[in-house]
Design an enzyme around this catalytic site. Structure first.
Site, PDB file in Angstrom:
ATOM      1  NE  ARG A 244      10.506 -22.458 -28.385  1.00  0.00           N
ATOM      2  CZ  ARG A 244       9.875 -23.292 -29.185  1.00  0.00           C
ATOM      3  NH1 ARG A 244      10.527 -23.845 -30.192  1.00  0.00           N
ATOM      4  NH2 ARG A 244       8.601 -23.598 -28.989  1.00  0.00           N
ATOM      5  CE  LYS A 271       9.546 -24.526 -24.147  1.00  0.00           C
ATOM      6  NZ  LYS A 271       8.877 -23.203 -23.926  1.00  0.00           N
ATOM      7  CG  HIS A 334      11.884 -15.649 -27.009  1.00  0.00           C
ATOM      8  ND1 HIS A 334      10.545 -15.791 -27.278  1.00  0.00           N
ATOM      9  CD2 HIS A 334      12.329 -16.886 -26.717  1.00  0.00           C
ATOM     10  CE1 HIS A 334      10.197 -17.066 -27.131  1.00  0.00           C
ATOM     11  NE2 HIS A 334      11.259 -17.750 -26.807  1.00  0.00           N
ATOM     12  NE  ARG A 337       9.296 -18.520 -30.472  1.00  0.00           N
ATOM     13  CZ  ARG A 337       8.918 -19.639 -31.080  1.00  0.00           C
ATOM     14  NH1 ARG A 337       9.491 -19.970 -32.234  1.00  0.00           N
ATOM     15  NH2 ARG A 337       7.983 -20.418 -30.563  1.00  0.00           N
ATOM     16  CG  HIS A 361       3.651 -22.867 -30.596  1.00  0.00           C
ATOM     17  ND1 HIS A 361       3.011 -21.654 -30.589  1.00  0.00           N
ATOM     18  CD2 HIS A 361       4.844 -22.663 -29.969  1.00  0.00           C
ATOM     19  CE1 HIS A 361       3.773 -20.750 -29.980  1.00  0.00           C
ATOM     20  NE2 HIS A 361       4.889 -21.346 -29.600  1.00  0.00           N
ATOM     21  CE1 TYR A 371      -3.034 -31.655 -39.992  1.00  0.00           C
ATOM     22  CE2 TYR A 371      -3.099 -30.162 -38.105  1.00  0.00           C
ATOM     23  CZ  TYR A 371      -3.726 -30.749 -39.198  1.00  0.00           C
ATOM     24  OH  TYR A 371      -5.020 -30.436 -39.501  1.00  0.00           O
TER      25      TYR A 371
END
Length: 404
Positions: A244, A271, A334, A337, A361, A371
């Site tokens: 980001r 984030k 942005h 991404r 994510h 994970y």
């Protein structure tokens, strides 16, 4: 003989300098002076006599005084000195009163200011002062409930029709409360309980170029950008790391290991609040090595042009894209991404879970467990190198394969 409500109400001071004493039992008594009537409890700690003030009549009734006496005797049975416990309770309340949401929020603003551009700092401060502090600013942060944030902040904003801003404000409150957790003032971020409670808003997708031929044109424009060296480096690195814009522009040299070709971003800057590991392609390492002689003596990889004490402005990359002829409806910082996500999946056929990992994510295993940050790291490193090589290939397509 135990005291009665009628006696306590009617008894008068009889002129004694120290006041008259009337026992109620269990060490508790009423001390009647010219200035008023006072509940007291005598007890012993390690054989030494001590006295605990239980309150003043009539603010503290006979029944209430007895409750306080019984609580004190329970503390004594547990080896706790009631007077010390009372002092600690007062101190805790005083600290809670001092640590209001506004006080904590302003400390958070100050401690994290170097991660925001001046304009963003002013905008966040204004949001807090206008929409948050009037509702919950004076509340001790330790007493704050999710319902307080919802009713006294978010709902009032929704009533004004600013639903997207309400979501943003709750996110800011969450950041303040996570700061309070880190500093030991609260146990958890209560805004987590508001998930699904706010009016939903339509997601605005950032403009992005996802057609390979156009991506090649963009990469050639990026390679030819002739602006400030640190801006050029940030612009060239953007498509290679999937980050980001705020995560990239606040990059710190301490996070980057060029020898290992890894970039570890602490959770405080992400984030999702979880540390993120970015494998660096050969091309990404070259970009960072090239900018290191310029900014490597300082904290930030991409410092503000005006002052090295802050990171690059949030508008710098977008401004560079505008200067190259890419409007905000075509490509954004942005958008790099979305560009990577789309092409890696639909054109290159990379594994979706690896792409999602690299986009930071949340990715879960078959048992629903998240994970860790090093999951599939070798495969992710290979994917990142393939992506960088692919972008080089696109950049050289219209020049007979030569790469600038």
């Amino acid at each position: 003989m135990a005291l009665t409500d009628t006696f306590v109400k009617q008894v008068k001071h009889k002129g004694s300098v120290i006041g008259e004493r009337y026992a109620d039992g269990g060490g508790m008594y009423l001390r009647v002076k010219a200035a008023g009537k006072y509940w007291r409890l005598d007890y012993r700690i390690s054989g030494k006599p001590q006295t605990l003030a239980l309150g003043v009549y009539p603010e503290v009734s006979l029944a209430k005084a007895r409750q306080r006496r019984d609580k004190a005797r329970e503390q004594l049975a547990d080896g706790i000195n009631p007077s010390e416990a009372k002092r600690e309770e007062k101190l805790t309340k005083a600290n809670a009163a001092a640590n209001t949401f506004e006080a904590v929020a302003r400390e958070w603003l100050d401690k994290t200011s170097n991660k925001r551009a001046d304009a963003t700092q002013a905008k966040v401060t204004n949001w807090l002062e206008k929409d948050v502090f009037p509702g919950i600013g004076r509340m001790p942060v330790a007493d704050l409930k999710a319902r307080d944030v919802l009713d006294k902040v978010a709902r009032k904003m929704e009533a004004r029709g600013i639903h997207e801003s309400a979501h943003r404000i709750v996110q800011i409150c969450s950041q303040v409360l996570r700061f309070a957790v880190a500093t030991g003032l609260v146990d958890r971020d209560v805004t987590a309980d508001l998930r699904g409670a706010l009016v939903s808003v339509n997601t605005t997708h950032y403009a992005a170029i996802t057609e390979p031929k156009q991506v090649g044109q963009l990469m050639r424009a990026v390679a030819g950008y002739a602006g400030h060296p640190t801006t050029a480096a940030a612009l060239r690195l953007s498509p290679l790391v999937f980050l980001r814009p705020g995560e990239l522009r606040a990059a710190e040299w301490a996070e980057i290991d060029l020898n290992a070709a890894e970039w570890r971003i602490p959770g405080a800057r992400m984030k999702m609040g979880v540390e993120h590991l970015v494998p660096l392609s050969r091309q990404a390492v070259e970009i960072l090595k090239a900018v290191q002689p310029i900014t490597g003596h300082g904290r930030f990889v991409f410092p503000s042009i005006r002052t090295g004490e802050r990171c690059m402005s949030e508008n710098t990359i977008n401004a560079a894209l505008r200067g190259m002829g890419y409007g905000s409806d075509v490509m954004t910082a942005h958008g790099f991404r979305a560009m990577a996500r789309t092409i890696l999946d639909e054109v290159l056929g990379e594994r979706v879970d690896l792409i999602e990992h690299q986009l930071a994510h949340a990715v879960k295993d078959a048992n629903g467990r998240a994970y860790n940050r090093t999951a599939h790291l070798p495969a992710r490193k290979e994917m990142m190198q393939r992506w960088a090589d692919y972008l080089d290939g696109l950049r050289g397509e219209s020049t007979g394969g030569a790469v600038k």
